[in-house]
Design a protein around this motif. Structure first.
Motif, PDB file in Angstrom:
ATOM      1  N   GLY A 166      29.674  57.749  42.000  1.00 26.05           N
ATOM      2  CA  GLY A 166      29.238  58.310  43.268  1.00 26.05           C
ATOM      3  C   GLY A 166      28.965  57.228  44.296  1.00 26.05           C
ATOM      4  N   SER A 167      27.871  57.372  45.039  1.00 21.53           N
ATOM      5  CA  SER A 167      27.525  56.430  46.101  1.00 21.53           C
ATOM      6  C   SER A 167      26.578  55.335  45.638  1.00 21.53           C
ATOM      7  CB  SER A 167      26.877  57.190  47.277  1.00 21.53           C
ATOM      8  OG  SER A 167      27.832  57.964  47.970  1.00 21.53           O
ATOM      9  N   TRP A 168      26.407  55.192  44.315  1.00 28.21           N
ATOM     10  CA  TRP A 168      25.391  54.278  43.803  1.00 28.21           C
ATOM     11  C   TRP A 168      26.030  53.054  43.143  1.00 28.21           C
ATOM     12  CZ3 TRP A 168      21.237  55.986  45.981  1.00 28.21           C
ATOM     13  CH2 TRP A 168      20.964  57.350  46.070  1.00 28.21           C
ATOM     14  N   LEU A 169      26.631  52.187  43.925  1.00 31.53           N
ATOM     15  CA  LEU A 169      27.234  50.978  43.383  1.00 31.53           C
ATOM     16  C   LEU A 169      26.815  49.751  44.184  1.00 31.53           C
ATOM     17  CD1 LEU A 169      30.991  51.648  42.430  1.00 31.53           C
ATOM     18  CD2 LEU A 169      29.138  50.968  40.902  1.00 31.53           C
ATOM     19  N   PHE A 170      26.302  48.748  43.497  1.00 29.59           N
ATOM     20  CA  PHE A 170      26.185  47.424  44.086  1.00 29.59           C
ATOM     21  C   PHE A 170      27.527  46.721  43.900  1.00 29.59           C
ATOM     22  CE2 PHE A 170      21.501  47.541  42.767  1.00 29.59           C
ATOM     23  CZ  PHE A 170      21.078  47.857  44.051  1.00 29.59           C
ATOM     24  N   LEU A 171      27.927  45.951  44.899  1.00 30.87           N
ATOM     25  CA  LEU A 171      29.203  45.250  44.847  1.00 30.87           C
ATOM     26  C   LEU A 171      29.009  43.746  44.794  1.00 30.87           C
ATOM     27  CD1 LEU A 171      31.237  47.236  47.539  1.00 30.87           C
ATOM     28  CD2 LEU A 171      31.352  47.498  45.053  1.00 30.87           C
ATOM     29  N   GLY A 172      29.886  43.081  44.087  1.00 27.62           N
ATOM     30  CA  GLY A 172      29.978  41.632  44.089  1.00 27.62           C
ATOM     31  C   GLY A 172      31.445  41.252  44.027  1.00 27.62           C
ATOM     32  N   SER A 173      31.791  40.087  44.515  1.00 27.73           N
ATOM     33  CA  SER A 173      33.192  39.682  44.577  1.00 27.73           C
ATOM     34  C   SER A 173      33.364  38.238  44.148  1.00 27.73           C
ATOM     35  CB  SER A 173      33.748  39.845  46.000  1.00 27.73           C
ATOM     36  OG  SER A 173      33.576  41.169  46.465  1.00 27.73           O
ATOM     37  N   ILE A 174      34.522  37.970  43.579  1.00 25.51           N
ATOM     38  CA  ILE A 174      34.940  36.609  43.266  1.00 25.51           C
ATOM     39  C   ILE A 174      36.297  36.383  43.907  1.00 25.51           C
ATOM     40  CG2 ILE A 174      35.564  34.967  41.460  1.00 25.51           C
ATOM     41  CD1 ILE A 174      33.714  36.463  39.554  1.00 25.51           C
ATOM     42  N   LEU A 175      36.397  35.403  44.788  1.00 26.81           N
ATOM     43  CA  LEU A 175      37.689  34.974  45.308  1.00 26.81           C
ATOM     44  C   LEU A 175      38.172  33.810  44.452  1.00 26.81           C
ATOM     45  CD1 LEU A 175      37.192  35.028  49.198  1.00 26.81           C
ATOM     46  CD2 LEU A 175      37.884  36.889  47.663  1.00 26.81           C
ATOM     47  N   THR A 176      39.455  33.814  44.125  1.00 24.47           N
ATOM     48  CA  THR A 176      39.983  32.808  43.224  1.00 24.47           C
ATOM     49  C   THR A 176      41.370  32.355  43.649  1.00 24.47           C
ATOM     50  OG1 THR A 176      40.642  32.388  40.918  1.00 24.47           O
ATOM     51  CG2 THR A 176      40.812  34.647  41.696  1.00 24.47           C
ATOM     52  N   THR A 177      41.729  31.152  43.246  1.00 26.93           N
ATOM     53  CA  THR A 177      43.083  30.637  43.488  1.00 26.93           C
ATOM     54  C   THR A 177      44.068  31.166  42.459  1.00 26.93           C
ATOM     55  OG1 THR A 177      42.563  28.664  42.183  1.00 26.93           O
ATOM     56  CG2 THR A 177      42.247  28.515  44.576  1.00 26.93           C
ATOM     57  N   LEU A 178      43.598  31.829  41.421  1.00 24.62           N
ATOM     58  CA  LEU A 178      44.475  32.437  40.419  1.00 24.62           C
ATOM     59  C   LEU A 178      45.217  33.620  41.031  1.00 24.62           C
ATOM     60  CD1 LEU A 178      41.987  32.505  37.409  1.00 24.62           C
ATOM     61  CD2 LEU A 178      43.765  30.801  37.857  1.00 24.62           C
ATOM     62  N   GLU A 179      46.410  33.849  40.568  1.00 26.53           N
ATOM     63  CA  GLU A 179      47.183  35.006  41.004  1.00 26.53           C
ATOM     64  C   GLU A 179      47.062  36.083  39.941  1.00 26.53           C
ATOM     65  OE1 GLU A 179      51.117  33.757  41.974  1.00 26.53           O
ATOM     66  OE2 GLU A 179      50.453  32.448  43.604  1.00 26.53           O
ATOM     67  N   LEU A 180      46.267  37.077  40.226  1.00 26.89           N
ATOM     68  CA  LEU A 180      45.990  38.156  39.288  1.00 26.89           C
ATOM     69  C   LEU A 180      46.701  39.425  39.734  1.00 26.89           C
ATOM     70  CD1 LEU A 180      42.185  37.441  38.957  1.00 26.89           C
ATOM     71  CD2 LEU A 180      43.924  36.948  37.229  1.00 26.89           C
TER      72      LEU A 180
END
Length: 378
Positions: A166-180
């Motif tokens: 639903g609307s209950w999410l904390f977000l975090g992100s990782i930017l990387t030089t890897l190609e995923l």
């Protein structure tokens, strides 16, 4: 750099789950960033209010690579913080303060960043590459990034909605030089529902998918530094830090029971604290009560401003004693809010008597305005 290991994404997801993340998705950073134009229009219209950092970092927010040109992929992670009870039930108890669900426990920035760093270390040890971790204090547009990665979609209330949480999410992100390998984006699933727009106490949504922060209770109680405009004070009710209304009515929340073992725990003392007790907090007591909480960043004076507006909205004349005591507070912001609370809770004759006593020595122009321009009194 390209990873030679087969399905590294599955391995990263498994490690993310082990670290306490409920969702882990991937996206590339190759395409244009439509969210940049929406943000520019938002700032140009002044809807960001006093949040000047949004304008100052506008260029860096235009694209994730504005944060780091070498980034090739983004790993977007979510942590469920779905409440274990109806977060709007406290609104029916006007003698108690309503604190937004996300702020009832330890500061999620610290909790998530530690998990992100642990995952980052694991990724580098296993696959190499460079990376940077982000929680929402950095100028990275995480909600559009999460939508692109398939974590969820931005609902009509502009918040991210997940089919699982639903609307209950904390977000975090990782930017990387890897190609995923990127995941598919998540299309919107709001249908014709407008519950989040209709429930807003201050009509902060000028149109679906648009928010005017200057009218939003979360902005007013957290970001705004001075007195809250008169037109919004009654609509605050007993909301003293943030507002959960548009999140809580989302029908997709019925699926947010999944992953409850990862939920971030609320402190009992912050679920629905009595306004009378909060009004008595001095600075050391405020810092103790809200240790490790995002509320602590607000500062005691702005917090008491919010508490006093809630006291004024309580209809409980017994609470007038707390407001009367705070007429002597060192902070003009607190004194001004105390005047407004007393205007709601005392008779015309009593308010006039207090005004005659207090106006003689009141040095602050904004507090004097509160005395001279109170709302209609009974």
């Amino acid at each position: 750099m390209t990873i030679s290991t087969s399905r590294p994404e599955d391995l990263i997801r498994a490690e993310a789950k082990a670290l306490g993340f409920d969702l882990c998705r991937f996206t590339d950073l190759d395409d244009a960033w439509p969210a940049a134009a929406r943000l520019e229009a938002y700032v140009a219209a002044g809807r960001h209010g006093e949040m000047g950092w949004m304008e100052e970092t506008l260029e860096r927010r235009r694209h994730p690579r504005g944060m780091w040109p070498d980034a090739r992929s983004a790993i977007v992670l979510g942590v469920n913080y779905g409440p274990d009870a109806d977060p709007l039930e406290v609104l029916s108890h006007p003698d108690r303060g309503a604190i937004s669900v996300y702020a009832q426990g330890d500061d999620y920035h610290d909790l998530i960043k530690s998990r992100l760093k642990a995952l980052g270390r694991w990724i580098q040890a296993r696959f190499g590459g460079e990376l940077k971790v982000f929680v929402d204090t950095a100028p990275l547009m995480e909600k559009p990034l999460a939508e692109r990665a398939g974590v969820g979609w931005q609902g009509r209330h502009t918040n991210l909605v997940s089919r699982e949480f639903g609307s209950w999410l904390f977000l975090g992100s990782i930017l990387t030089t890897l190609e995923l390998a990127p995941d598919a984006a998540e299309p919107a699933h709001c249908g014709s529902c407008t519950a989040c727009l209709e429930v807003c106490p201050t009509n902060a949504f000028p149109a679906p998918f648009q928010l005017d922060a200057r009218r939003c209770i979360s902005y007013l109680t957290i970001e705004l530094k001075g007195p809250i405009p008169l037109e919004f004070r009654e609509a605050l009710g007993n909301r003293i830090y943030g507002c959960d209304d548009c999140l809580a009515v989302c029908p997709w929340n019925k699926f947010a029971q999944a992953g409850r073992e990862q939920k971030l725990a609320a402190r009992e003392a912050l679920r629905a604290p009595p306004l009378a007790e909060l009004a008595r907090l001095d600075d050391p007591a405020f810092r103790t009560l809200f240790s490790k909480s995002p509320v602590k960043r607000l500062g005691r004076d702005r917090f008491l401003r919010n508490v006093l507006y809630a006291i004024g909205n309580s209809g409980d004349r017994a609470l007038a004693v707390e407001a009367r005591r705070l007429l002597d507070d060192a902070s003009p912001l607190v004194r001004g809010a105390a005047v407004w609370a007393l205007a709601q809770l005392t008779s015309y004759a009593e308010f006039e008597r207090l005004r005659a006593e207090r106006m003689i020595d009141e040095p602050d122009s904004e507090v004097r305005t509160e005395w001279f321009d109170p709302p209609d009194l009974d």
